[in-house]
Design a protein around this motif. Structure first.
Motif, short mmCIF file in Angstrom:
data_model
loop_
_atom_site.label_atom_id
_atom_site.label_comp_id
_atom_site.label_asym_id
_atom_site.label_seq_id
_atom_site.Cartn_x
_atom_site.Cartn_y
_atom_site.Cartn_z
N UNK A 3 8.17 7.69 -17.82
CA UNK A 3 6.56 7.36 -18.27
C UNK A 3 6.46 5.88 -17.55
N UNK A 4 7.69 5.03 -17.62
CA UNK A 4 7.41 3.87 -17.04
C UNK A 4 7.21 3.73 -15.75
N UNK A 5 8.04 4.70 -15.09
CA UNK A 5 8.36 4.75 -13.69
C UNK A 5 6.54 5.22 -13.23
N UNK A 6 6.04 6.09 -13.84
CA UNK A 6 4.56 6.58 -13.53
C UNK A 6 3.44 5.54 -13.69
N UNK A 7 3.65 4.56 -14.78
CA UNK A 7 2.75 3.59 -14.98
C UNK A 7 2.96 2.45 -13.79
N UNK A 8 4.22 2.30 -13.49
CA UNK A 8 4.37 1.12 -12.74
C UNK A 8 3.41 0.71 -11.79
N UNK A 9 2.96 1.67 -10.76
CA UNK A 9 2.16 1.55 -9.65
C UNK A 9 0.84 1.04 -10.06
N UNK A 10 0.45 1.91 -11.23
CA UNK A 10 -0.88 1.62 -11.65
C UNK A 10 -1.20 0.21 -12.53
N UNK A 11 0.20 -0.08 -13.14
CA UNK A 11 0.07 -1.63 -13.64
C UNK A 11 0.05 -2.67 -12.58
N UNK A 16 -3.30 -4.31 -13.10
CA UNK A 16 -3.03 -5.65 -14.19
C UNK A 16 -2.40 -6.74 -13.29
N UNK A 17 -1.46 -6.60 -12.33
CA UNK A 17 -1.14 -7.44 -11.53
C UNK A 17 -1.84 -7.83 -10.34
N UNK A 18 -2.93 -7.04 -10.14
CA UNK A 18 -3.85 -7.21 -9.00
C UNK A 18 -3.10 -7.28 -7.52
N UNK A 19 -1.92 -6.27 -7.49
CA UNK A 19 -1.41 -6.45 -6.13
C UNK A 19 -2.00 -5.16 -5.25
N UNK A 20 -2.62 -5.81 -4.11
CA UNK A 20 -3.51 -4.87 -3.29
C UNK A 20 -2.61 -4.08 -2.33
#
Length: 140
Positions: A63-71, A75-79
């Motif tokens: 679950x965290x692996x799936x969430x990580x790129x979206x986060x 949230x972290x605003x990494x483009x």
């Protein structure tokens, strides 16, 4: 300080747009920005709460692996897509170093007296050494 790695080209662009005072990221700054520490922290906290429950630990890891790129993007605003991929791989390496569900999965495949945490620690050190050599942030 944003989470997107600032390159010399991006620094020049930012300076011409608005003088924010950000300098291009050095090696240490890049390493910090390539490790999603808040994601690793959440995984560590949850895995400590559910220690010994392999199936639940695997579900939480995934679950965290799936969430990580979206986060990282929202949230972290990494483009930079490559930075997001590398940071997600970093999460996997850190999760291995913490043991959890990887212990029962990988331990039988490792030599005697060589733990999953040892493997994870070695991977973290190699990651820290190698990634900044090969990682080239996208041109902003």
């Amino acid at each position: 300080m944003g989470r997107t790695i600032i390159t010399k080209a991006r620094f020049a662009e930012v300076q011409s747009d608005d003088a924010t005072g950000q300098a291009p990221d050095n090696y240490a700054s890049q390493i910090v920005k390539l490790i999603p520490i808040e994601i690793v922290g959440v995984y560590l906290g949850i895995s400590n709460l559910i220690k010994g429950q392999d199936l639940v630990q695997w579900i939480i890891f995934l679950i965290i692996l799936i969430i990580t790129p979206f986060y990282l993007k929202k949230v972290a605003n990494i483009s930079d897509r490559i930075q997001i991929i590398i940071a997600t791989i970093s999460y996997i390496i850190w999760a291995i170093s913490l043991g959890g569900p990887f212990e029962n999965f990988l331990q039988p495949k490792l030599p005697p007296n060589f733990t999953v945490q040892t493997l994870g620690g070695i991977l973290i050190m190699l990651y820290t050494l190698i990634v900044p050599i090969f990682y080239r942030p996208a041109k902003a």
